[in-house]
Design a protein around this motif. Sequence first.
Motif, PDB file in Angstrom:
ATOM      1  N   PHE A 191       0.847  -1.187   0.000  1.00 16.13           N
ATOM      2  CA  PHE A 191       0.000   0.000   0.000  1.00 16.13           C
ATOM      3  C   PHE A 191       0.883   1.237   0.000  1.00 16.13           C
ATOM      4  N   ILE A 192       0.572   2.216  -0.836  1.00 15.73           N
ATOM      5  CA  ILE A 192       1.445   3.375  -0.979  1.00 15.73           C
ATOM      6  C   ILE A 192       0.788   4.699  -0.604  1.00 15.73           C
ATOM      7  N   HIS A 193      -0.517   4.821  -0.784  1.00 14.28           N
ATOM      8  CA  HIS A 193      -1.164   6.063  -0.379  1.00 14.28           C
ATOM      9  C   HIS A 193      -2.656   5.845  -0.117  1.00 14.28           C
ATOM     10  N   ILE A 194      -3.233   6.846   0.527  1.00 13.57           N
ATOM     11  CA  ILE A 194      -4.677   6.921   0.709  1.00 13.57           C
ATOM     12  C   ILE A 194      -5.138   8.110  -0.122  1.00 13.57           C
ATOM     13  N   ALA A 195      -6.197   7.946  -0.899  1.00 12.86           N
ATOM     14  CA  ALA A 195      -6.724   9.027  -1.728  1.00 12.86           C
ATOM     15  C   ALA A 195      -8.049   9.515  -1.160  1.00 12.86           C
ATOM     16  N   PHE A 196      -8.177  10.826  -1.040  1.00 14.14           N
ATOM     17  CA  PHE A 196      -9.403  11.452  -0.582  1.00 14.14           C
ATOM     18  C   PHE A 196      -9.975  12.303  -1.703  1.00 14.14           C
ATOM     19  N   SER A 197     -11.239  12.088  -2.041  1.00 18.45           N
ATOM     20  CA  SER A 197     -11.943  12.916  -3.014  1.00 18.45           C
ATOM     21  C   SER A 197     -12.618  14.052  -2.254  1.00 18.45           C
ATOM     22  N   VAL A 198     -12.283  15.289  -2.640  1.00 12.51           N
ATOM     23  CA  VAL A 198     -12.831  16.446  -1.933  1.00 12.51           C
ATOM     24  C   VAL A 198     -13.905  17.187  -2.727  1.00 12.51           C
ATOM     25  N   GLY A 199     -14.157  16.773  -3.984  1.00 12.04           N
ATOM     26  CA  GLY A 199     -15.318  17.276  -4.700  1.00 12.04           C
ATOM     27  C   GLY A 199     -15.089  18.273  -5.810  1.00 12.04           C
ATOM     28  N   SER A 200     -13.967  19.012  -5.811  1.00 16.36           N
ATOM     29  CA  SER A 200     -13.739  19.988  -6.870  1.00 16.36           C
ATOM     30  C   SER A 200     -12.260  20.334  -6.956  1.00 16.36           C
ATOM     31  N   LYS A 201     -11.862  20.890  -8.116  1.00 17.03           N
ATOM     32  CA  LYS A 201     -10.479  21.342  -8.283  1.00 17.03           C
ATOM     33  C   LYS A 201     -10.140  22.430  -7.267  1.00 17.03           C
ATOM     34  N   GLU A 202     -11.093  23.315  -7.021  1.00 17.39           N
ATOM     35  CA  GLU A 202     -10.864  24.408  -6.072  1.00 17.39           C
ATOM     36  C   GLU A 202     -10.600  23.879  -4.668  1.00 17.39           C
ATOM     37  N   LYS A 203     -11.324  22.824  -4.287  1.00 19.55           N
ATOM     38  CA  LYS A 203     -11.108  22.243  -2.960  1.00 19.55           C
ATOM     39  C   LYS A 203      -9.779  21.494  -2.895  1.00 19.55           C
ATOM     40  N   VAL A 204      -9.377  20.849  -3.991  1.00 16.80           N
ATOM     41  CA  VAL A 204      -8.043  20.222  -4.045  1.00 16.80           C
ATOM     42  C   VAL A 204      -6.988  21.296  -3.818  1.00 16.80           C
ATOM     43  N   SER A 245      -3.381  16.284  -6.099  1.00 18.27           N
ATOM     44  CA  SER A 245      -2.085  16.617  -5.513  1.00 18.27           C
ATOM     45  C   SER A 245      -1.739  15.483  -4.567  1.00 18.27           C
ATOM     46  N   CYS A 246      -0.471  15.365  -4.252  1.00 19.09           N
ATOM     47  CA  CYS A 246      -0.016  14.378  -3.267  1.00 19.09           C
ATOM     48  C   CYS A 246       0.844  15.093  -2.241  1.00 19.09           C
ATOM     49  N   ILE A 247       0.611  14.776  -0.991  1.00 13.70           N
ATOM     50  CA  ILE A 247       1.391  15.361   0.097  1.00 13.70           C
ATOM     51  C   ILE A 247       1.948  14.240   0.968  1.00 13.70           C
ATOM     52  N   LEU A 248       2.999  14.566   1.703  1.00 13.95           N
ATOM     53  CA  LEU A 248       3.461  13.674   2.758  1.00 13.95           C
ATOM     54  C   LEU A 248       2.778  14.146   4.024  1.00 13.95           C
ATOM     55  N   GLY A 249       1.810  13.381   4.474  1.00 10.59           N
ATOM     56  CA  GLY A 249       1.000  13.750   5.623  1.00 10.59           C
ATOM     57  C   GLY A 249       1.635  13.290   6.919  1.00 10.59           C
ATOM     58  N   ILE A 250       0.800  12.993   7.863  1.00 11.98           N
ATOM     59  CA  ILE A 250       1.248  12.603   9.197  1.00 11.98           C
ATOM     60  C   ILE A 250       2.214  11.428   9.111  1.00 11.98           C
ATOM     61  N   GLU A 251       3.338  11.549   9.791  1.00 11.49           N
ATOM     62  CA  GLU A 251       4.380  10.518   9.841  1.00 11.49           C
ATOM     63  C   GLU A 251       4.863  10.111   8.447  1.00 11.49           C
ATOM     64  N   ASN A 252       4.884  11.070   7.514  1.00 17.82           N
ATOM     65  CA  ASN A 252       5.376  10.881   6.144  1.00 17.82           C
ATOM     66  C   ASN A 252       4.603   9.836   5.354  1.00 17.82           C
ATOM     67  N   ASN A 253       3.329   9.659   5.651  1.00 16.47           N
ATOM     68  CA  ASN A 253       2.485   8.790   4.845  1.00 16.47           C
ATOM     69  C   ASN A 253       1.918   9.607   3.682  1.00 16.47           C
ATOM     70  N   GLN A 254       1.971   9.050   2.475  1.00 16.45           N
ATOM     71  CA  GLN A 254       1.512   9.765   1.291  1.00 16.45           C
ATOM     72  C   GLN A 254      -0.007   9.811   1.245  1.00 16.45           C
ATOM     73  N   ILE A 255      -0.531  11.012   0.983  1.00 10.59           N
ATOM     74  CA  ILE A 255      -1.968  11.224   0.874  1.00 10.59           C
ATOM     75  C   ILE A 255      -2.222  11.922  -0.454  1.00 10.59           C
ATOM     76  N   GLU A 256      -3.149  11.360  -1.229  1.00 13.00           N
ATOM     77  CA  GLU A 256      -3.571  11.949  -2.497  1.00 13.00           C
ATOM     78  C   GLU A 256      -4.878  12.694  -2.258  1.00 13.00           C
ATOM     79  N   ILE A 257      -4.941  13.908  -2.778  1.00  5.84           N
ATOM     80  CA  ILE A 257      -6.155  14.712  -2.688  1.00  5.84           C
ATOM     81  C   ILE A 257      -6.649  14.892  -4.107  1.00  5.84           C
ATOM     82  N   THR A 258      -7.870  14.453  -4.395  1.00  7.01           N
ATOM     83  CA  THR A 258      -8.395  14.474  -5.757  1.00  7.01           C
ATOM     84  C   THR A 258      -9.820  15.002  -5.762  1.00  7.01           C
ATOM     85  N   VAL A 259     -10.300  15.284  -6.996  1.00 11.18           N
ATOM     86  CA  VAL A 259     -11.667  15.758  -7.156  1.00 11.18           C
ATOM     87  C   VAL A 259     -12.609  14.634  -6.775  1.00 11.18           C
TER      88      VAL A 259
END
Length: 127
Positions: free
Chosen positions: A72-85, A113-127
């Motif tokens: 497992f490499i990342h968790i992806a969260f859909s936030v609903g829009s480009k503006e929210k990403v 976008s992808c960030i290194l979140g808490i404890e350097n775990n990769q998090i993807e933020i998408t529409v």
Amino acid sequence: MRIEHIAMYVNDLEESKDFFVKYFDGKANDGYHNKVTGFRSYFITFDDGYRLELMAAPEVEDDKKTLKRTGFIHIAFSVGSKEKVDALTERLKNDGFKVISGPRTTGDGYYESCILGIENNQIEITV
């Protein structure tokens, strides 16, 4: 069939819980503590009902997290829009988290976008 939850071990359980509550609007349960083994956990529930179990235990190994590895490499969260990403990425960046890509449209059409979140775990933020 559906995935019931995803679980991850963390070093700082309270800080990790607060991260997912603060940035991704998760709702934490009251937590669980096994006094015999020292195991602790929280279930974080998100708007669509999916859950993330955060766990901590004394004997957990803290291996280096590389971005190019099996498993497992990342968790992806859909936030609903480009503006929210864009907004969440900027908020996380301003709070000191490293942006490792984007925001951008990927070759397969995702705006993310992808960030290194808490404890350097990769998090993807998408529409």
